[in-house]
Design an enzyme around this catalytic site. Structure first.
Site, mmCIF file in Angstrom:
data_model
loop_
_atom_site.group_PDB
_atom_site.id
_atom_site.type_symbol
_atom_site.label_atom_id
_atom_site.label_comp_id
_atom_site.label_asym_id
_atom_site.label_seq_id
_atom_site.Cartn_x
_atom_site.Cartn_y
_atom_site.Cartn_z
ATOM 1 N N GLY A 169 7.331 -32.288 -12.058
ATOM 2 C CA GLY A 169 7.151 -31.322 -11.519
ATOM 3 C C GLY A 169 7.168 -29.646 -12.522
ATOM 4 N N ARG B 272 3.223 -36.926 -14.418
ATOM 5 C CA ARG B 272 3.735 -38.507 -14.315
ATOM 6 C C ARG B 272 3.408 -39.307 -14.373
ATOM 7 N NH1 ARG B 272 7.677 -35.714 -10.947
ATOM 8 N NH2 ARG B 272 7.344 -34.355 -9.228
ATOM 9 N N ASP C 233 15.053 -34.602 -13.897
ATOM 10 C CA ASP C 233 15.614 -36.028 -14.623
ATOM 11 C C ASP C 233 15.247 -36.656 -15.094
ATOM 12 O OD1 ASP C 233 15.367 -36.287 -12.132
ATOM 13 O OD2 ASP C 233 17.040 -37.489 -11.603
ATOM 14 N N THR D 249 13.073 -27.267 -12.986
ATOM 15 C CA THR D 249 12.641 -28.040 -12.177
ATOM 16 C C THR D 249 12.958 -27.070 -10.905
ATOM 17 O OG1 THR D 249 13.460 -29.568 -10.519
ATOM 18 C CG2 THR D 249 14.695 -28.907 -12.040
ATOM 19 N N ILE D 250 12.455 -26.392 -9.737
ATOM 20 C CA ILE D 250 13.114 -25.616 -8.485
ATOM 21 C C ILE D 250 13.795 -26.226 -8.172
ATOM 22 C CG2 ILE D 250 10.569 -24.591 -9.032
ATOM 23 C CD1 ILE D 250 10.565 -25.467 -6.097
ATOM 24 N N ASP D 251 14.175 -27.282 -8.217
ATOM 25 C CA ASP D 251 15.695 -27.871 -6.578
ATOM 26 C C ASP D 251 16.738 -27.905 -7.318
ATOM 27 O OD1 ASP D 251 13.089 -29.202 -5.526
ATOM 28 O OD2 ASP D 251 13.318 -30.844 -6.131
ATOM 29 N N ASP E 1 18.384 -29.346 -9.262
ATOM 30 C CA ASP E 1 19.707 -30.088 -8.788
ATOM 31 C C ASP E 1 20.278 -31.284 -10.051
ATOM 32 O OD1 ASP E 1 16.489 -31.238 -9.670
ATOM 33 O OD2 ASP E 1 15.763 -32.649 -8.915
ATOM 34 N N ARG F 284 10.517 -12.484 9.571
ATOM 35 C CA ARG F 284 11.617 -12.276 10.384
ATOM 36 C C ARG F 284 10.485 -11.229 10.814
ATOM 37 N NH1 ARG F 284 16.407 -11.147 7.640
ATOM 38 N NH2 ARG F 284 17.339 -12.918 8.282
ATOM 39 N N ARG G 1 14.716 -32.286 -1.484
ATOM 40 C CA ARG G 1 14.337 -33.783 -1.091
ATOM 41 C C ARG G 1 16.154 -34.635 -1.209
ATOM 42 N NH1 ARG G 1 10.378 -36.693 -4.675
ATOM 43 N NH2 ARG G 1 10.959 -34.735 -5.836
ATOM 44 N N GLU H 95 20.398 -17.974 9.904
ATOM 45 C CA GLU H 95 21.718 -18.225 11.135
ATOM 46 C C GLU H 95 22.521 -19.098 11.260
ATOM 47 O OE1 GLU H 95 19.074 -16.010 12.074
ATOM 48 O OE2 GLU H 95 20.490 -14.178 12.410
ATOM 49 N N LEU I 24 17.676 -10.162 18.779
ATOM 50 C CA LEU I 24 15.672 -10.311 18.080
ATOM 51 C C LEU I 24 14.979 -11.080 17.925
ATOM 52 C CD1 LEU I 24 14.955 -6.309 18.098
ATOM 53 C CD2 LEU I 24 15.198 -7.810 20.607
ATOM 54 N N HIS J 107 4.062 -25.805 -0.652
ATOM 55 C CA HIS J 107 4.095 -25.347 -2.832
ATOM 56 C C HIS J 107 4.164 -23.952 -3.303
ATOM 57 C CE1 HIS J 107 2.954 -29.560 -2.975
ATOM 58 N NE2 HIS J 107 3.119 -29.990 -4.095
ATOM 59 N N ILE J 108 3.847 -23.226 -2.075
ATOM 60 C CA ILE J 108 4.178 -21.609 -2.608
ATOM 61 C C ILE J 108 5.152 -21.025 -3.173
ATOM 62 C CG2 ILE J 108 2.453 -20.618 -0.386
ATOM 63 C CD1 ILE J 108 5.212 -19.869 0.320
ATOM 64 N N ARG K 231 6.677 -22.771 -5.696
ATOM 65 C CA ARG K 231 6.528 -23.577 -7.134
ATOM 66 C C ARG K 231 5.927 -22.836 -7.773
ATOM 67 N NH1 ARG K 231 8.200 -28.885 -8.508
ATOM 68 N NH2 ARG K 231 7.303 -30.734 -7.173
HETATM 69 P P1 ATP Z 1 10.952 -33.027 -10.895
HETATM 70 O O1 ATP Z 1 12.646 -32.666 -10.883
HETATM 71 O O2 ATP Z 1 9.818 -32.016 -10.931
HETATM 72 O O3 ATP Z 1 11.190 -34.212 -10.242
HETATM 73 P P2 ATP Z 1 11.430 -35.319 -13.064
HETATM 74 O O4 ATP Z 1 11.357 -34.819 -14.447
HETATM 75 O O5 ATP Z 1 12.694 -36.063 -12.032
HETATM 76 O O6 ATP Z 1 11.049 -33.239 -12.139
HETATM 77 P P3 ATP Z 1 9.725 -37.745 -12.297
HETATM 78 O O7 ATP Z 1 8.981 -37.621 -12.158
HETATM 79 O O8 ATP Z 1 11.011 -38.512 -11.921
HETATM 80 O O9 ATP Z 1 10.431 -35.745 -12.644
HETATM 81 O O10 ATP Z 1 9.778 -37.795 -14.495
HETATM 82 C C1 ATP Z 1 8.504 -37.235 -15.261
HETATM 83 C C2 ATP Z 1 8.249 -38.454 -15.666
HETATM 84 O O11 ATP Z 1 9.232 -38.875 -16.868
HETATM 85 C C3 ATP Z 1 7.560 -39.276 -15.351
HETATM 86 O O12 ATP Z 1 6.668 -39.788 -15.008
HETATM 87 C C4 ATP Z 1 7.647 -41.031 -16.548
HETATM 88 O O13 ATP Z 1 7.247 -41.326 -17.462
HETATM 89 C C5 ATP Z 1 9.216 -40.389 -17.040
HETATM 90 N N1 ATP Z 1 10.240 -41.266 -16.707
HETATM 91 C C6 ATP Z 1 10.683 -40.796 -15.087
HETATM 92 N N2 ATP Z 1 12.280 -41.407 -15.464
HETATM 93 C C7 ATP Z 1 12.375 -42.089 -16.236
HETATM 94 C C8 ATP Z 1 13.052 -43.009 -16.891
HETATM 95 N N3 ATP Z 1 14.146 -43.953 -16.724
HETATM 96 N N4 ATP Z 1 12.606 -43.442 -18.031
HETATM 97 C C9 ATP Z 1 11.846 -43.441 -18.727
HETATM 98 N N5 ATP Z 1 10.779 -42.631 -18.550
HETATM 99 C C10 ATP Z 1 10.949 -41.843 -17.091
#
Ligand code: ATP
Length: 319
Positions: A11, A72, A103, A125-127, A129, A154, A171, A187, A214, A249-250, A252
């Site tokens: 993403g 992806r 990740d 990544t915006i998350d 995570d 508000r 997520r 709140e 309010l 999506h805004i 992102r």
């Molecule tokens: P976001 O946090 O925004 O989802 P991300 O990098 O985690 O970003 P993914 O779709 O999980 O997004 O991974 C991006 C691309 O990385 C995948 O489309 C794939 O090509 C590759 N990828 C993900 N997992 C693996 C893995 N276990 N081994 C090899 N390549 C991977």
């Protein structure tokens, strides 16, 4: 290390462009050739690459999205796909690769290391995570986008005496809800990491109304789900009209904040330094104000890191 490749994957997040710019400019400053790979691992397999120069990255530091585009790639998940990527890497003479993504992208980068190409990961990544780092590139911008939305919602909520559930991205990780909720004086904050009790949410709303409030804002991370059902239940239990806004999506897009631009710039430059020092298989992060680098193996070990103290604080401040 003469030629460094750079790609964005997964993403998109605001600040990716600032990171690309930093890789290109600091790479060239250090005498390297920089190759931009379009559309992430998909483009790596297809050979969508071109040399970048100082002008390639002019006028992008303030833009959201990614000038290299992202994708992806199912094919990259296969050994055969990664071999094709290695073929293109060798054809273009790439000696090291900077991967900006989440990740999944880091797992891909780790696999490329195993095939012999040194890689360094930047957390885009915006998350927020990725738990080895306090901040990921794009998170601060996303939180500020949500804050802006809270302010607008508000205004209208107060005019009608309504409660509002604002569903934000996240997520598995509730950081956007948590930090925007704390900064926006919500709140209640509902995140996937903490089991929530509808009666607690309702009792806060009733107490607030009784002391003349309010409006009320409830931040809900998308991973929890059920925004419409929660809203209905709140209305039934409290009698307070409750509306749902799904920001989507805004969150992102948009121009990255100063924080994200600075973080991305520091990390991009550090990635080049690490490759020049002969390092590989490492992800960049931030701890305090210091840029750190962590082996991918340790990145994937750290899955638990919910900011419980911040969550508790948000609860205390919204009594
Ligand atoms: P976001 O946090 O925004 O989802 P991300 O990098 O985690 O970003 P993914 O779709 O999980 O997004 O991974 C991006 C691309 O990385 C995948 O489309 C794939 O090509 C590759 N990828 C993900 N997992 C693996 C893995 N276990 N081994 C090899 N390549 C991977």
């Amino acid at each position: 290390m003469k030629t460094i490749g750079v790609l964005t994957s997964g993403g998109d997040s605001p600040g990716m462009n600032a990171a690309i710019r930093a890789v290109v400019r600091s790479g060239i400053y250090n005498g390297c050739k920089i190759v931009g790979v379009k559309q992430g691992y998909h483009g790596l397999i297809k050979g969508y690459m071109e040399e970048m120069n100082l002008s390639s990255v002019a006028d992008i530091i303030h833009r959201g999205g990614t000038m290299l585009q992202t994708a992806r790639s199912e094919e990259f998940l296969t050994e055969e796909g990664r071999q094709k990527a290695m073929y293109a890497i060798n054809i273009f003479g790439i000696d090291g690769l900077v991967v900006i993504g989440g990740d999944g992208s880091f797992k891909g980068a780790q696999k490329l290391n195993e095939l012999g190409i040194p890689t360094i990961g930047l957390p885009g990544t915006i998350d927020n995570d990725l738990r080895y780092t306090e901040y990921t590139i794009g998170f601060d911008t996303a939180v500020n986008t949500v804050l802006d939305a809270i302010g607008r919602i508000r205004d209208t909520s107060a005019s009608h005496g309504r409660a509002n559930i604002i569903e934000v991205m996240g997520r598995h990780c509730g950081d956007i809800a948590l930090y925007a909720g704390l900064a926006g004086g919500a709140e209640s904050i509902i995140v996937p990491e903490v089991e929530f009790k509808i009666d607690q949410v309702c009792s806060k709303l009733i107490k607030g109304r009784n002391r003349g409030k309010l409006h009320s804002i409830i931040l809900l991370a998308e991973g929890v789900g059920g925004a419409m059902e929660i809203s209905k239940e709140i209305e039934e239990k409290t009698g307070i009209e409750t509306r749902v806004t799904i920001l989507g999506h805004i969150q992102r897009g948009g121009s990255p904040t100063a924080f994200d631009r600075i973080l991305a710039s520091k990390m991009g430059a550090r990635a080049v330094e690490l490759l020049l020092e002969g390092k590989k298989n490492r992800a960049l992060g931030i701890n305090g104000l210091e840029i750190i680098d962590v082996d991918f193996v340790d990145v994937f070990k750290q899955t638990d890191g919910f900011h419980q103290k911040t969550y508790d604080l948000a609860n205390i401040l919204s009594i």
